[in-house]
Enzyme design. Structure first.
Site, mmCIF file in Angstrom:
data_model
loop_
_atom_site.group_PDB
_atom_site.id
_atom_site.type_symbol
_atom_site.label_atom_id
_atom_site.label_comp_id
_atom_site.label_asym_id
_atom_site.label_seq_id
_atom_site.Cartn_x
_atom_site.Cartn_y
_atom_site.Cartn_z
ATOM 1 N N GLU A 35 -10.522 34.262 -13.962
ATOM 2 C CA GLU A 35 -9.455 35.323 -14.771
ATOM 3 C C GLU A 35 -8.655 35.424 -12.916
ATOM 4 O OE1 GLU A 35 -7.523 35.015 -16.764
ATOM 5 O OE2 GLU A 35 -9.466 34.279 -18.332
ATOM 6 N N CYS A 182 5.227 24.800 -25.354
ATOM 7 C CA CYS A 182 6.665 25.719 -25.158
ATOM 8 C C CYS A 182 6.435 25.776 -23.481
ATOM 9 C CB CYS A 182 5.914 27.051 -26.237
ATOM 10 S SG CYS A 182 7.156 27.758 -26.403
ATOM 11 N N CYS A 189 9.558 20.775 -28.930
ATOM 12 C CA CYS A 189 9.087 21.768 -30.039
ATOM 13 C C CYS A 189 8.916 20.433 -31.312
ATOM 14 C CB CYS A 189 10.493 21.794 -30.206
ATOM 15 S SG CYS A 189 11.236 23.209 -29.109
ATOM 16 N N CYS A 192 5.103 20.891 -31.717
ATOM 17 C CA CYS A 192 4.389 22.619 -31.798
ATOM 18 C C CYS A 192 3.731 22.702 -33.021
ATOM 19 C CB CYS A 192 5.495 23.273 -31.035
ATOM 20 S SG CYS A 192 5.245 24.505 -31.511
ATOM 21 N N CYS A 198 8.856 28.119 -36.408
ATOM 22 C CA CYS A 198 9.647 28.911 -35.115
ATOM 23 C C CYS A 198 10.788 30.132 -35.306
ATOM 24 C CB CYS A 198 9.344 28.228 -34.552
ATOM 25 S SG CYS A 198 10.487 29.096 -32.507
#
Ligand code: SF4
Length: 326
Positions: A35, A182, A189, A192, A198
């Site tokens: 991270e 996205c 889209c 997705c 959405c």
């Protein structure tokens, strides 16, 4: 909501980035390290170069804690944003062998902000909490059609959307959805898994704010001084490359100019000018040229290596002002 979460997980099982080593471990130190590295570095570079090399050198938090800072900075060399390495080392010394298990405690450590604390707790300890990075934020803003939400508001919405049974997979899926589908420009889209519900699908761009970064331009002048196959470096002063070695600074002179190149560092756009010099009043640390890779040098100095080599080879009949690099 449950159906949406299921669709998302199904998509993740097929399309998610399951090959990333930090996703296939519960080792908290490994997850923490990934991270921190991923904060400002691309996934591919972390996965293929820095993450495995760093873990080979510092396989445990204890090994990192006991290592001299110089060695940690040298292993970080090339990754940039060296405060990450310094904070990682400092945190290892604070916690010794055990990273805290709560966001609250993790947030007390240097270099750990809200995102990193949540990521460690969710990815490492499978806690049912939201994780919001820039990719997830974009999906949330578009999916819920949130116009300029506050950070707190966004985390609240993300928390309501987390799949309580599989929070780790849910947050990783959202992350991948943001980075693969996205997209900031031209979201895909039609591919997705959230498209049917959405709320921002008609005008996704409306919910994506791109703030233009402001950069500061700086001219830097460095000297290359080589004797007996050793190069003169000097401890960096100021915050830019704290605890690292850099080339000695010189006055901007016309004589013995070698090269000019550009380098970016946080908000700075640096124009680096190199000269050959025969002496310097700076504090000197002589570093063997063959061991330059192992010294804690910044990527700015790494870039100068090409010219250092050329200076060595061509010094005798070097033509001033020959090399300009963008
Ligand atoms: S449908 Fe389009 S805008 Fe909506 S979340 Fe999916 S990719 Fe983003």
């Amino acid at each position: 909501m449950i159906k949406l979460q299921k669709n998302l997980l199904k998509w993740y099982q097929t399309h998610g980035r399951h090959d990333l080593p930090w996703r296939n471990t519960d080792n908290i130190y490994h997850i923490y390290l990934s991270e921190i590295m991923l904060q400002q570095t691309q996934v591919g570079r972390v996965r293929d170069e820095y993450y495995p090399q760093f873990l080979e050198q510092f396989p445990t938090l204890e090994a990192l804690c006991n290592a001299p800072l110089d060695n940690v900075l040298a292993a970080w060399s090339g990754l940039g944003y060296y405060s990450r390495a310094r904070n990682l080392h400092k945190s290892a010394q604070i916690v010794q062998n055990n990273l805290p298990k709560t966001e609250e405690e993790l947030l007390k450590l240097p270099g750990i902000g809200q995102y990193t604390a949540s990521a460690i707790c969710c990815f490492g300890h499978h806690q049912n909490i939201p994780v919001v990075d820039t990719n997830i934020a974009r999906v949330i803003k578009r999916f819920f059609a949130l116009d300029n939400p506050s950070t707190l508001g966004m985390w609240k919405v993300a928390a309501e959307f987390v799949n309580a049974k599989e929070p780790r997979s849910h947050n990783l899926a959202m992350m991948d959805l943001g980075s693969m589908i996205c997209l900031p420009k031209n979201p895909k889209c039609e591919e997705c898994p959230l498209r049917k519900e959405c709320q921002g699908i008609l005008e996704p761009q409306l919910y994506t704010q791109t703030k233009k970064k402001e950069y500061e331009s700086l001219d830097l002048f460095y000297g290359i001084l080589i004797q007996n196959n050793q190069i003169a470096l000097t401890p960096a002063c100021g915050n830019m490359y704290k605890n690292m070695l850099e080339l000695p600074e010189v006055e901007p002179i016309e004589k013995d100019f070698i090269a000019r190149y550009k380098h970016s560092y946080t908000k700075y756009r640096l124009n680096v000018n190199l000269y050959t010099i025969e002496e310097t009043s700076s504090e000197i640390v002589w570093v063997d040229l063959s061991r330059l890779e192992l010294a804690p040098i910044s990527s700015l100095v790494k870039k100068a290596k090409k010219f250092i080599n050329e200076t060595l080879i061509q010094f005798a009949d070097y033509k001033v002002g020959d090399i300009f690099v963008e």
